[in-house]
Design an enzyme around this catalytic site. Structure first.
Site, PDB file in Angstrom:
ATOM      1  N   GLY A  82      31.264 -18.932  13.431  1.00 20.47           N
ATOM      2  CA  GLY A  82      31.702 -17.791  12.620  1.00 20.47           C
ATOM      3  C   GLY A  82      33.210 -17.787  12.446  1.00 20.47           C
ATOM      4  N   GLY A  96      35.049 -18.743   9.968  1.00 18.11           N
ATOM      5  CA  GLY A  96      35.585 -18.694   8.605  1.00 18.11           C
ATOM      6  C   GLY A  96      36.125 -17.347   8.187  1.00 18.11           C
ATOM      7  N   ARG A 151      27.375 -20.340   8.011  1.00 11.57           N
ATOM      8  CA  ARG A 151      26.402 -20.729   6.991  1.00 11.57           C
ATOM      9  C   ARG A 151      27.070 -21.095   5.676  1.00 11.57           C
ATOM     10  N   ASP A 211      23.932 -23.090  10.670  1.00  7.16           N
ATOM     11  CA  ASP A 211      23.291 -21.800  10.949  1.00  7.16           C
ATOM     12  C   ASP A 211      22.877 -21.832  12.415  1.00  7.16           C
ATOM     13  N   TYR A 262      29.184  -2.033  24.014  1.00 10.19           N
ATOM     14  CA  TYR A 262      27.822  -1.475  24.103  1.00 10.19           C
ATOM     15  C   TYR A 262      26.822  -2.500  24.636  1.00 10.19           C
ATOM     16  N   LYS A 296      23.551  -8.473  22.414  1.00 15.81           N
ATOM     17  CA  LYS A 296      24.831  -8.665  23.126  1.00 15.81           C
ATOM     18  C   LYS A 296      24.640  -8.500  24.637  1.00 15.81           C
ATOM     19  N   GLY A 307      36.872  -3.665  21.398  1.00 15.68           N
ATOM     20  CA  GLY A 307      36.621  -2.369  20.754  1.00 15.68           C
ATOM     21  C   GLY A 307      36.840  -2.558  19.269  1.00 15.68           C
ATOM     22  N   PRO A 308      37.184  -1.493  18.527  1.00 17.12           N
ATOM     23  CA  PRO A 308      37.325  -1.636  17.078  1.00 17.12           C
ATOM     24  C   PRO A 308      38.540  -2.461  16.648  1.00 17.12           C
TER      25      PRO A 308
HETATM   26  C1  HXC Z   1      17.858  -2.207   7.273  1.00 11.16           C
HETATM   27  C2  HXC Z   1      18.248  -4.430   6.755  1.00 11.16           C
HETATM   28  C3  HXC Z   1      19.585  -4.136   6.411  1.00 11.16           C
HETATM   29  C4  HXC Z   1      20.031  -2.768   6.514  1.00 11.16           C
HETATM   30  C5  HXC Z   1      19.249  -6.261   6.117  1.00 11.16           C
HETATM   31  N1  HXC Z   1      18.082  -5.751   6.535  1.00 11.16           N
HETATM   32  N2  HXC Z   1      20.186  -5.307   6.026  1.00 11.16           N
HETATM   33  N3  HXC Z   1      17.388  -3.491   7.183  1.00 11.16           N
HETATM   34  N4  HXC Z   1      19.132  -1.853   6.958  1.00 11.16           N
HETATM   35  N5  HXC Z   1      21.278  -2.404   6.217  1.00 11.16           N
HETATM   36  C6  HXC Z   1      16.828  -6.470   6.751  1.00 11.16           C
HETATM   37  C7  HXC Z   1      16.326  -7.142   5.480  1.00 11.16           C
HETATM   38  O1  HXC Z   1      15.613  -6.230   4.650  1.00 11.16           O
HETATM   39  C8  HXC Z   1      15.414  -8.229   6.071  1.00 11.16           C
HETATM   40  O2  HXC Z   1      14.196  -7.692   6.525  1.00 11.16           O
HETATM   41  C9  HXC Z   1      16.171  -8.632   7.331  1.00 11.16           C
HETATM   42  O3  HXC Z   1      17.042  -7.553   7.663  1.00 11.16           O
HETATM   43  C10 HXC Z   1      17.001  -9.886   7.108  1.00 11.16           C
HETATM   44  O4  HXC Z   1      17.877  -9.631   6.013  1.00 11.16           O
HETATM   45  P1  HXC Z   1      18.468 -10.839   5.136  1.00 11.16           P
HETATM   46  O5  HXC Z   1      19.434 -10.233   4.188  1.00 11.16           O
HETATM   47  O6  HXC Z   1      17.357 -11.660   4.587  1.00 11.16           O
HETATM   48  O7  HXC Z   1      19.166 -11.714   6.307  1.00 11.16           O
HETATM   49  P2  HXC Z   1      20.338 -12.753   6.249  1.00 11.16           P
HETATM   50  O8  HXC Z   1      20.579 -13.227   4.834  1.00 11.16           O
HETATM   51  O9  HXC Z   1      20.052 -13.739   7.291  1.00 11.16           O
HETATM   52  O10 HXC Z   1      21.633 -11.865   6.625  1.00 11.16           O
HETATM   53  C11 HXC Z   1      21.834 -11.380   7.945  1.00 11.16           C
HETATM   54  C12 HXC Z   1      22.484  -9.985   7.977  1.00 11.16           C
HETATM   55  C13 HXC Z   1      23.744  -9.922   7.089  1.00 11.16           C
HETATM   56  C14 HXC Z   1      22.770  -9.668   9.424  1.00 11.16           C
HETATM   57  C15 HXC Z   1      21.468  -8.964   7.437  1.00 11.16           C
HETATM   58  O11 HXC Z   1      24.350  -8.647   7.173  1.00 11.16           O
HETATM   59  C16 HXC Z   1      24.751 -10.962   7.502  1.00 11.16           C
HETATM   60  O12 HXC Z   1      24.728 -12.090   6.972  1.00 11.16           O
HETATM   61  N6  HXC Z   1      25.655 -10.631   8.452  1.00 11.16           N
HETATM   62  C17 HXC Z   1      26.651 -11.578   9.002  1.00 11.16           C
HETATM   63  C18 HXC Z   1      27.974 -10.966   9.260  1.00 11.16           C
HETATM   64  C19 HXC Z   1      27.951  -9.697  10.054  1.00 11.16           C
HETATM   65  O13 HXC Z   1      26.913  -9.024  10.192  1.00 11.16           O
HETATM   66  N7  HXC Z   1      29.148  -9.323  10.546  1.00 11.16           N
HETATM   67  C20 HXC Z   1      29.311  -8.106  11.300  1.00 11.16           C
HETATM   68  C21 HXC Z   1      29.419  -8.401  12.737  1.00 11.16           C
HETATM   69  S1  HXC Z   1      30.076  -6.955  13.421  1.00 11.16           S
HETATM   70  P3  HXC Z   1      12.815  -7.814   5.663  1.00 11.16           P
HETATM   71  O14 HXC Z   1      11.777  -7.233   6.550  1.00 11.16           O
HETATM   72  O15 HXC Z   1      13.049  -7.013   4.414  1.00 11.16           O
HETATM   73  O16 HXC Z   1      12.612  -9.279   5.398  1.00 11.16           O
HETATM   74  C22 HXC Z   1      29.662  -6.735  14.984  1.00 11.16           C
HETATM   75  C23 HXC Z   1      30.527  -5.671  15.608  1.00 11.16           C
HETATM   76  C24 HXC Z   1      29.997  -5.004  16.794  1.00 11.16           C
HETATM   77  O17 HXC Z   1      28.807  -7.373  15.503  1.00 11.16           O
HETATM   78  C25 HXC Z   1      30.820  -3.865  17.362  1.00 11.16           C
HETATM   79  C26 HXC Z   1      31.724  -3.088  16.441  1.00 11.16           C
HETATM   80  C27 HXC Z   1      32.603  -2.076  17.100  1.00 11.16           C
HETATM   81  P1  NAP Z   2      32.574 -11.241  10.614  1.00  7.79           P
HETATM   82  O1  NAP Z   2      33.833 -11.620   9.911  1.00  7.79           O
HETATM   83  O2  NAP Z   2      31.423 -10.783   9.798  1.00  7.79           O
HETATM   84  O3  NAP Z   2      32.152 -12.450  11.544  1.00  7.79           O
HETATM   85  C1  NAP Z   2      30.848 -12.848  11.779  1.00  7.79           C
HETATM   86  C2  NAP Z   2      30.756 -14.336  11.474  1.00  7.79           C
HETATM   87  O4  NAP Z   2      29.476 -14.821  11.879  1.00  7.79           O
HETATM   88  C3  NAP Z   2      30.921 -14.664   9.994  1.00  7.79           C
HETATM   89  O5  NAP Z   2      31.953 -15.609   9.837  1.00  7.79           O
HETATM   90  C4  NAP Z   2      29.584 -15.270   9.592  1.00  7.79           C
HETATM   91  O6  NAP Z   2      29.767 -16.349   8.667  1.00  7.79           O
HETATM   92  C5  NAP Z   2      29.057 -15.777  10.923  1.00  7.79           C
HETATM   93  N1  NAP Z   2      27.597 -15.843  10.951  1.00  7.79           N
HETATM   94  C6  NAP Z   2      26.708 -14.857  10.689  1.00  7.79           C
HETATM   95  N2  NAP Z   2      25.460 -15.313  10.771  1.00  7.79           N
HETATM   96  C7  NAP Z   2      25.552 -16.618  11.125  1.00  7.79           C
HETATM   97  C8  NAP Z   2      24.605 -17.643  11.380  1.00  7.79           C
HETATM   98  N3  NAP Z   2      23.287 -17.410  11.294  1.00  7.79           N
HETATM   99  N4  NAP Z   2      25.043 -18.888  11.721  1.00  7.79           N
HETATM  100  C9  NAP Z   2      26.368 -19.115  11.808  1.00  7.79           C
HETATM  101  N5  NAP Z   2      27.319 -18.213  11.576  1.00  7.79           N
HETATM  102  C10 NAP Z   2      26.909 -16.972  11.230  1.00  7.79           C
HETATM  103  O7  NAP Z   2      32.840 -10.057  11.668  1.00  7.79           O
HETATM  104  P2  NAP Z   2      33.880  -9.916  12.886  1.00  7.79           P
HETATM  105  O8  NAP Z   2      34.205  -8.486  12.999  1.00  7.79           O
HETATM  106  O9  NAP Z   2      34.981 -10.901  12.749  1.00  7.79           O
HETATM  107  O10 NAP Z   2      32.980 -10.308  14.146  1.00  7.79           O
HETATM  108  C11 NAP Z   2      33.284 -11.411  14.982  1.00  7.79           C
HETATM  109  C12 NAP Z   2      32.717 -11.189  16.370  1.00  7.79           C
HETATM  110  O11 NAP Z   2      33.355 -10.079  16.982  1.00  7.79           O
HETATM  111  C13 NAP Z   2      31.229 -10.889  16.414  1.00  7.79           C
HETATM  112  O12 NAP Z   2      30.648 -11.500  17.551  1.00  7.79           O
HETATM  113  C14 NAP Z   2      31.176  -9.394  16.584  1.00  7.79           C
HETATM  114  O13 NAP Z   2      30.004  -8.942  17.177  1.00  7.79           O
HETATM  115  C15 NAP Z   2      32.380  -9.209  17.486  1.00  7.79           C
HETATM  116  N6  NAP Z   2      32.934  -7.864  17.539  1.00  7.79           N
HETATM  117  C16 NAP Z   2      33.639  -7.391  16.488  1.00  7.79           C
HETATM  118  C17 NAP Z   2      34.204  -6.131  16.578  1.00  7.79           C
HETATM  119  C18 NAP Z   2      35.056  -5.582  15.475  1.00  7.79           C
HETATM  120  O14 NAP Z   2      35.526  -4.447  15.597  1.00  7.79           O
HETATM  121  N7  NAP Z   2      35.316  -6.306  14.405  1.00  7.79           N
HETATM  122  C19 NAP Z   2      34.008  -5.363  17.728  1.00  7.79           C
HETATM  123  C20 NAP Z   2      33.239  -5.872  18.768  1.00  7.79           C
HETATM  124  C21 NAP Z   2      32.728  -7.141  18.674  1.00  7.79           C
HETATM  125  P3  NAP Z   2      28.737 -16.711   7.485  1.00  7.79           P
HETATM  126  O15 NAP Z   2      28.368 -15.434   6.830  1.00  7.79           O
HETATM  127  O16 NAP Z   2      29.514 -17.663   6.642  1.00  7.79           O
HETATM  128  O17 NAP Z   2      27.575 -17.393   8.159  1.00  7.79           O
END
Ligand code: HXC
Ligand code: NAP
Length: 293
Positions: A22, A24, A47, A73, A156, A171, A198-199
């Site tokens: 991740g 990028g 990805r 992936d 969390y 997690k 945290g955030p």
């Molecule tokens: C309910 C949802 C949904 C939503 C997707 N789904 N979004 N359900 N509410 N908002 C459901 C879809 O309908 C589908 O189910 C299933 O989840 C998979 O969705 P896809 O879009 O097909 O999956 P995919 O293309 O693999 O994408 C994965 C993803 C997407 C997680 C949904 O958001 C993503 O690519 N995220 C990567 C980056 C990311 O999330 N970054 C944030 C990390 S932050 P069905 O049943 O319809 O097939 C983080 C911070 C933590 O972790 C702490 C912060 C303080």
């Molecule tokens: P982000 O930019 O969305 O980073 C998530 C990365 O994961 C993206 O680059 C995404 O790239 C990659 N990823 C998602 N699905 C993947 C898969 N199936 N295979 C390979 N790569 C995949 O968000 P971020 O805030 O920087 O988060 C980074 C890390 O920090 C995460 O572990 C998150 O839980 C943690 N974190 C963040 C916060 C915050 O406040 N930002 C707080 C606590 C913890 P592609 O979409 O190109 O695959």
């Protein structure tokens, strides 16, 4: 205070090859940039190959370092194995795995489909497991020591959190894996640690956790005792320390970097922060007036 100040000395990571999943975007990109500034050779994986290549080029220009973009992936073990082979082909070795890739979104749990929950577990827990297993097997097989795994979790992972339950359960699993392997694989010279941020505002997290005007309605800085969110360089400094040889005796640790956020939610009387200073005189007098009665 300069929150963007860089902590380690030049070339502190000069001999390291580091894989950042991740890498990028967001925090992965920020950590990659600092590792490169410190002399590490880095491979970023996710990805989206176009995004990775753009980031790699940008960071190489900014730092004069080496960054390899590899599509992978993390949900698929065969892709992780071929990513590792490509890293070895390009750099000849690998020293550090940073499990940073994640997926997350807010939702009432009862609205989730089984596949939605699986998707988060697969990216976060299975993905971290896949990379950890492939890299660990490689290091153990090659008898390569002085390697380490750094996992990005969240606070969390131990408190749990409503509305992000798949992420919290995943997690928590990654945290258990961190502590378990820190003991089991220490004999192979593999350290395993975690960071719980945290955030730290990123587009990836904020678009999925605070969509629309939720950003304004729930100002996360207000939940932090230090009354601010994190600067990406603060996290990069901590990550660089943990992957470097300076932390050679740190193993099995999870370091929280959240300005005190999770403890503010936990302490039973922390809400007394809302009491104005002038009220404390009256409250003290009331308590003292009770004496020993
Ligand atoms: C309910 C949802 C949904 C939503 C997707 N789904 N979004 N359900 N509410 N908002 C459901 C879809 O309908 C589908 O189910 C299933 O989840 C998979 O969705 P896809 O879009 O097909 O999956 P995919 O293309 O693999 O994408 C994965 C993803 C997407 C997680 C949904 O958001 C993503 O690519 N995220 C990567 C980056 C990311 O999330 N970054 C944030 C990390 S932050 P069905 O049943 O319809 O097939 C983080 C911070 C933590 O972790 C702490 C912060 C303080
Ligand atoms: P982000 O930019 O969305 O980073 C998530 C990365 O994961 C993206 O680059 C995404 O790239 C990659 N990823 C998602 N699905 C993947 C898969 N199936 N295979 C390979 N790569 C995949 O968000 P971020 O805030 O920087 O988060 C980074 C890390 O920090 C995460 O572990 C998150 O839980 C943690 N974190 C963040 C916060 C915050 O406040 N930002 C707080 C606590 C913890 P592609 O979409 O190109 O695959």
């Amino acid at each position: 205070m300069n929150l963007s100040a860089k902590m380690l000395r030049d070339n502190a990571l000069a001999d390291k090859v580091i894989v950042v999943t991740g890498g990028g975007s967001g925090l992965g990109k920020a950590m990659t940039k600092y590792f490169m500034e410190l002399g590490a050779k880095v491979a970023i994986t996710s990805r989206d190959l176009d995004k990775l290549q753009t980031t790699a080029q940008e960071l190489e220009t900014e730092t004069n370092g080496k960054c390899l973009a590899l599509q992978c992936d993390v949900r698929h073990y065969d892709q992780v194995e071929s990513m590792l082979e490509n890293v070895l082909a390009a750099y000849g070795k690998v020293d550090v795995l940073l499990n940073n890739a994640a997926g997350n979104f807010i939702s009432p749990t009862e609205r989730l489909s089984a596949n939605a929950w699986d998707t988060i577990i697969d990216i976060v827990l299975k993905g971290s497991k896949n990379c950890t297993l492939a890299f660990g097997k490689h290091w153990i097989d090659k008898k390569q020591t002085n390697t380490n795994i750094l996992n990005i979790v969240t606070t969390y992972a131990w408190t749990g959190s409503a509305y992000v339950v798949p992420s919290a359960t995943a997690k928590a699993g990654v945290l258990a894996m961190t502590r378990s392997l820190a003991v089991e694989w220490a004999k192979y010279g593999i350290r395993t640690n975690a960071i719980a941020p945290g955030p730290f505002p990123t587009k990836g997290a904020w678009d999925r956790l605070l969509p629309g005007d939720l950003k304004d309605k729930f100002d996360l800085a207000k939940k932090v005792p230090l009354k601010r969110v994190g600067d990406h360089q603060e996290l990069a400094n901590l990550a660089a320390y943990l992957v470097s040889d300076f932390s050679a005796y740190v193993n099995g640790e999870v370091i929280t970097i959240d300005g005190g956020e999770w403890l503010q939610g936990a302490g039973q009387f922390n809400l007394l922060e809302a009491i104005p200073t002038e009220l404390w005189d009256m409250l003290e007098a009331m308590i003292k007036s009770k004496g020993n009665k």
